[in-house]
Design an enzyme around this catalytic site. Structure first.
Site, short mmCIF file in Angstrom:
data_model
loop_
_atom_site.label_atom_id
_atom_site.label_comp_id
_atom_site.label_asym_id
_atom_site.label_seq_id
_atom_site.Cartn_x
_atom_site.Cartn_y
_atom_site.Cartn_z
N PHE A 1 37.86 48.14 31.12
CA PHE A 1 37.70 46.83 30.49
C PHE A 1 37.96 45.79 31.96
O PHE A 1 39.52 45.43 32.60
CB PHE A 1 38.57 46.10 29.26
CG PHE A 1 38.40 44.47 29.20
CD1 PHE A 1 37.61 43.84 28.38
CD2 PHE A 1 39.75 43.44 30.63
CE1 PHE A 1 37.44 43.16 28.34
CE2 PHE A 1 38.99 42.57 29.71
CZ PHE A 1 38.27 41.83 29.28
N ASP B 1 41.90 48.47 40.01
CA ASP B 1 41.98 48.07 38.84
C ASP B 1 43.14 47.59 38.48
O ASP B 1 43.90 47.77 37.56
CB ASP B 1 40.91 47.10 37.73
CG ASP B 1 40.88 45.77 37.13
OD1 ASP B 1 42.28 45.35 37.46
OD2 ASP B 1 40.24 45.40 36.72
N LYS C 1 45.97 37.83 36.63
CA LYS C 1 47.79 38.11 35.76
C LYS C 1 49.10 37.74 36.16
O LYS C 1 48.77 36.76 36.29
CB LYS C 1 47.52 39.61 35.24
CG LYS C 1 46.16 39.38 34.30
CD LYS C 1 46.31 40.41 33.22
CE LYS C 1 44.66 40.35 32.44
NZ LYS C 1 44.93 38.88 31.85
#
Length: 401
Positions: free
Chosen positions: A141, A226, A255
């Site tokens: 994801f 990531d 984030k």
């Protein structure tokens, strides 16, 4: 009709249904707790998928944001501003890298990483034009843009959004042999999550990341990590890659970099890699804006102390010890994760992940399900041991009640 019901009804009437949120309407928040429009308090055990690593309303971050709001919030990259150089310098130092390319969202940062790797492949490695290949893992994801869903194996994220962007090859996560077999002369990068969050907090086999690092280095391929969810303290280290002593060629961050205040993301790498860009070839109106830089600079300063990483490591050890006891009792079939991050597979006889999440909500605890039977636990790193234990007691009560 209650305030909660009115809020949910209004949202469902006027917003596209791209999410399936729990039926709670948050009005205020502080630390690890949120309060809904009815005045009910909930322990936040999700932390905005790690965007709130430092908790809701962190005073240091709010003060940094307020001070910047009074000065200047946006210049666009058409001009310099006085927070930009410090942000790039200090984030690069935190990562042990040389250059920073700031963006806004995690998906933007991943798209930036993809463009960077392809351009590096053509300009530095010498891959024929249009032939660059990036290897990714199944169950990944990395976001939901058209290019990113093109290499997703999740039908919900991918179906009905074609035609898909070519140039990607998918291999099993954690399978080093499959990865090695996929690398060819046109491979420019391997893009991986050091821990797969959306897939259920999947931790790769020991030695996998180190093996990826060795393979990519020997084959002149970029290793892109990531760390949007796993990075910036969540796993007990600044970066999840550190658990295997690995430094990738490129970090993709987001984030928690915005401290739960503003969206901030970045690609961080060497001068050889990020230096391939010339003015006009990539950009973002809001990327690296003064407000974002001011908040992210405070995030970097907080991480430099090491206290949040240590807290995640210590409380994470306690979290996983408690969850292991649940697994021993049979209500939980598997527990995975590192630091203050866990994927908990619920025994189907006890309900689905969604049902368990809803039952926890009625007890004052907020988590979220994924892939049917799994719930994710990722509280803010500022959570107290007492509050963490209380939240785990509620989970125990749901599963054993």
């Amino acid at each position: 009709m209650t305030s909660t019901e009115r809020g949910i009804a209004a949202a469902e009437a006027h917003s596209a249904h791209n999410y399936h949120p729990l039926p709670v309407v948050v009005a205020t928040a502080e630390g690890a707790w949120v309060t809904d429009v009815e005045g009910r308090r909930y322990l936040d055990m999700l932390a905005g998928y790690s965007a709130l690593n430092f908790g809701h309303g962190n005073r240091r971050l709010l003060d940094a944001a307020k001070a910047q709001l009074e000065r200047v919030t946006l210049t666009s990259r058409a001009f310099h501003h006085d927070r930009f150089a410090d942000f790039c310098t200090q984030l690069a130092e935190l990562c042990g890298m040389e250059l920073v390319l700031p963006m806004n969202t995690g998906a933007e940062a991943v798209e930036t990483a993809v463009k960077t790797a392809r351009k590096w492949g053509y300009k530095v490695k010498g891959v024929p034009d249009g032939r660059a290949k990036i290897i990714v893992a199944d169950n990944n994801f990395h976001g939901r843009t058209t290019t990113i869903v093109s290499f997703s194996t999740d039908p919900e994220a991918r179906a009905d959004f074609g035609p898909y962007t070519p140039g990607f090859e998918i291999v099993p996560y954690g399978d080093l042999a499959a990865l090695e077999a996929a690398v060819d002369a046109n491979t420019v990068a391997v893009l991986l999550e050091p821990i797969q969050g959306e897939a259920g907090v999947l931790v790769p086999p020991p030695g996998y990341l180190a093996g990826v690092r060795e393979l990519t280095r020997s084959r002149n391929v970029l290793f892109i990590a990531d760390e949007i969810q796993s990075g910036l303290g969540r796993t007990g280290r600044t970066f999840a890659c550190e658990h295997e002593g690995v430094v990738p060629d490129m970090y993709v961050l987001g984030k928690a970099l915005g401290g739960g205040v503003v969206p901030v993301s970045a690609v961080v790498s060497s001068r050889e890699v990020l230096g391939v860009f010339a003015p006009g070839e990539h950009g973002s109106t809001f990327g690296g804006n003064p407000l974002a830089c001011a908040v992210a600079l405070e995030v970097v300063a907080m991480l430099r102390t090491g206290e949040f990483q240590q807290r995640a490591a210590e409380l994470g050890e306690h979290l996983h010890s408690e969850l292991a006891q649940l697994a021993a009792g049979g209500a939980v079939t598997a527990v995975r994760g590192r630091g203050l991050w866990a994927g908990v597979d619920i025994n189907p006889s006890h309900g689905t992940g969604r049902e368990i999440s809803e039952q926890l909500m009625t007890r004052g605890v907020l988590v979220k399900d994924t892939h049917g039977s799994t719930i994710r636990i990722a509280p803010p790193l500022v959570i107290s041991k007492e509050d963490l234990d209380w939240g785990l007691d509620q989970l125990r009560g749901v599963l054993e009640g």
